[in-house]
Design an enzyme around this catalytic site. Structure first.
Site, PDB file in Angstrom:
ATOM      1  N   GLY A 125     -16.939  -4.842  -7.643  1.00  0.00           N
ATOM      2  CA  GLY A 125     -17.051  -3.878  -6.551  1.00  0.00           C
ATOM      3  C   GLY A 125     -16.625  -2.469  -6.943  1.00  0.00           C
ATOM      4  N   ASP A 128     -14.355   5.904  -2.540  1.00  0.00           N
ATOM      5  CA  ASP A 128     -13.814   5.443  -3.832  1.00  0.00           C
ATOM      6  C   ASP A 128     -14.527   6.109  -5.019  1.00  0.00           C
ATOM      7  OD1 ASP A 128     -11.863   3.715  -2.826  1.00  0.00           O
ATOM      8  OD2 ASP A 128     -13.247   2.021  -2.728  1.00  0.00           O
ATOM      9  N   SER A 174       0.810  -1.224   0.000  1.00  0.00           N
ATOM     10  CA  SER A 174       0.000   0.000   0.000  1.00  0.00           C
ATOM     11  C   SER A 174       0.840   1.269   0.000  1.00  0.00           C
ATOM     12  CB  SER A 174      -0.907   0.000   1.237  1.00  0.00           C
ATOM     13  OG  SER A 174      -1.599   1.236   1.294  1.00  0.00           O
ATOM     14  N   LYS A 217     -13.884  -4.661   3.039  1.00  0.00           N
ATOM     15  CA  LYS A 217     -14.788  -3.530   2.807  1.00  0.00           C
ATOM     16  C   LYS A 217     -16.259  -3.828   3.123  1.00  0.00           C
ATOM     17  CE  LYS A 217     -12.036  -1.228  -0.730  1.00  0.00           C
ATOM     18  NZ  LYS A 217     -12.069  -0.452  -1.977  1.00  0.00           N
TER      19      LYS A 217
HETATM   20  P1  ATR Z   1     -13.194  -5.239  -8.207  1.00  0.00           P
HETATM   21  O1  ATR Z   1     -13.662  -5.158  -6.784  1.00  0.00           O
HETATM   22  O2  ATR Z   1     -11.778  -4.737  -8.412  1.00  0.00           O
HETATM   23  O3  ATR Z   1     -14.155  -4.590  -9.153  1.00  0.00           O
HETATM   24  P2  ATR Z   1     -14.219  -7.849  -8.868  1.00  0.00           P
HETATM   25  O4  ATR Z   1     -15.400  -7.574  -7.994  1.00  0.00           O
HETATM   26  O5  ATR Z   1     -13.561  -9.178  -8.815  1.00  0.00           O
HETATM   27  O6  ATR Z   1     -13.064  -6.786  -8.562  1.00  0.00           O
HETATM   28  O7  ATR Z   1     -14.638  -7.519 -10.399  1.00  0.00           O
HETATM   29  C1  ATR Z   1     -13.791  -7.671 -11.467  1.00  0.00           C
HETATM   30  C2  ATR Z   1     -14.496  -7.261 -12.784  1.00  0.00           C
HETATM   31  O8  ATR Z   1     -13.578  -7.405 -13.853  1.00  0.00           O
HETATM   32  C3  ATR Z   1     -15.680  -8.151 -13.143  1.00  0.00           C
HETATM   33  O9  ATR Z   1     -16.627  -7.377 -13.834  1.00  0.00           O
HETATM   34  C4  ATR Z   1     -15.040  -9.191 -14.063  1.00  0.00           C
HETATM   35  O10 ATR Z   1     -15.924  -9.782 -14.971  1.00  0.00           O
HETATM   36  P3  ATR Z   1     -16.910 -11.011 -14.524  1.00  0.00           P
HETATM   37  O11 ATR Z   1     -18.037 -10.384 -13.761  1.00  0.00           O
HETATM   38  O12 ATR Z   1     -17.346 -11.628 -15.797  1.00  0.00           O
HETATM   39  O13 ATR Z   1     -16.054 -11.909 -13.667  1.00  0.00           O
HETATM   40  C5  ATR Z   1     -14.056  -8.331 -14.802  1.00  0.00           C
HETATM   41  N1  ATR Z   1     -12.909  -9.093 -15.330  1.00  0.00           N
HETATM   42  C6  ATR Z   1     -11.808  -9.478 -14.632  1.00  0.00           C
HETATM   43  N2  ATR Z   1     -10.948 -10.163 -15.428  1.00  0.00           N
HETATM   44  C7  ATR Z   1     -11.520 -10.193 -16.668  1.00  0.00           C
HETATM   45  C8  ATR Z   1     -11.124 -10.733 -17.935  1.00  0.00           C
HETATM   46  N3  ATR Z   1      -9.961 -11.379 -18.087  1.00  0.00           N
HETATM   47  N4  ATR Z   1     -11.964 -10.577 -18.980  1.00  0.00           N
HETATM   48  C9  ATR Z   1     -13.134  -9.937 -18.857  1.00  0.00           C
HETATM   49  N5  ATR Z   1     -13.574  -9.390 -17.670  1.00  0.00           N
HETATM   50  C10 ATR Z   1     -12.776  -9.527 -16.602  1.00  0.00           C
END
Ligand code: ATR
Length: 288
Positions: A139, A111, A24, A75
């Site tokens: 999120g 955020d 961090s 969170k």
């Molecule tokens: P965060 O809290 O950082 O938003 P998260 O809740 O795990 O993390 O969400 C990640 C987002 O990135 C999701 O929308 C995910 O798509 P899915 O809902 O289909 O899982 C998207 N994402 C992550 N890696 C991806 C990839 N390689 N291709 C397409 N979408 C991806």
């Protein structure tokens, strides 16, 4: 006095909790902010695993820790352990900042508002009437879409690999007068061509897979804004391509700085020294 930072028996305690947490940059950024603003506080990082979250909150009360930033994976769970949750944080379903007001722990989410403030200061003065495409429905996307809707854009389209998650997110938010659409990622090329602002909230393009991109910059309208929540690297492949296309680019560093700036302002009641905070984080990122 400005620039001085001596710890004494009046020093207020602050910190960030997460698992992991040692990467961090918040301690560097907030201690710089305290020094610049002449606040007698010290900010550190606590590695708190999920099984210790309750003990930590008990410790906050016992030691009168004045402010806490909360990151992954706490969170949501921390919401059950504090005394009051601000209406926006409740609607988003996540708390990233706790303010200890004389023993009463109040949770906020900085955020989404941090993101919008940095976007407006760095890339686009007003979001009113704009067509926005948000890639991802996790999120981070939730907090950002919630804050964007308050700016009254004409249309928000959420695109996601798993369409059901985008649908769920869209359904759960109060859209006011904004048109809300949900699309699969396969439709992103024509959607980007019509958008004034495209925001990547996924981890696609983050270190170490820096050659990946959620969309091609060449799909965008010249003059539109390309925004990425990723700040490692500072300029992702998506942003590099969008810049070559004649777009305005906005990196994730601003969101990080301004979520911290809001936390600082909630804790101290003073305006955050944003330029100094950005400068020290930038130099820390260059060293790591
Ligand atoms: P965060 O809290 O950082 O938003 P998260 O809740 O795990 O993390 O969400 C990640 C987002 O990135 C999701 O929308 C995910 O798509 P899915 O809902 O289909 O899982 C998207 N994402 C992550 N890696 C991806 C990839 N390689 N291709 C397409 N979408 C991806």
């Amino acid at each position: 006095m400005r620039g001085e930072h001596s710890i004494d028996s009046h020093t207020d305690l602050y910190g960030v909790i997460g698992d992991p947490v040692r990467h961090s940059k918040s301690p560097i950024m907030l201690n710089k902010a305290f020094r610049e603003a002449g606040v007698n506080g010290v900010y550190t990082a606590f590695h708190i695993t999920p099984d210790k979250l309750g003990d930590f909150i008990t410790g906050v009360r016992a030691m009168n820790i004045r402010g806490v930033n909360v990151t992954i994976p706490h969170k949501q769970h921390v919401m059950e352990l504090i005394d009051e949750i601000d209406a926006d944080a409740l609607a988003i379903g996540a708390v990233n900042t706790i303010v200890n007001e004389n023993g009463r722990l109040i949770g906020y989410n900085t955020d989404g508002i941090g993101y919008v403030r940095s976007l407006k200061e760095e890339a686009v003065a007003s979001l009113g009437g704009k067509h926005i495409v948000v890639i991802g429905a996790g999120g981070a996307s939730r907090g950002i879409v919630y804050a964007l809707l308050k700016e009254k854009p004409a249309r928000v389209t959420i695109a996601n690999r798993t369409i059901e998650k985008a649908e769920q997110l869209a359904r759960s938010l109060d859209c006011g007068g904004t048109e809300m659409h949900v699309e699969p990622n396969e439709r992103l090329e024509p959607l980007c061509g019509e958008a004034d602002l495209v925001i990547n909230t996924t981890s696609i393009g983050m270190f170490p897979k820096v050659e990946e991109a959620p969309v091609r910059g060449s799909w965008m309208k010249p003059g539109a804004v390309a925004s990425d929540l990723i700040y490692n690297p500072l300029k992702t492949t998506f942003l590099k391509e969008a810049e070559a296309q004649g777009c305005i680019v906005h990196s994730g560093l601003g969101m990080f700085i301004y979520q911290g700036a809001y936390a600082f302002e909630y804790w101290t009641g003073k305006p955050a020294p944003v330029d100094a905070m950005r400068e020290i984080v930038l130099s820390a990122l260059k060293q790591s």
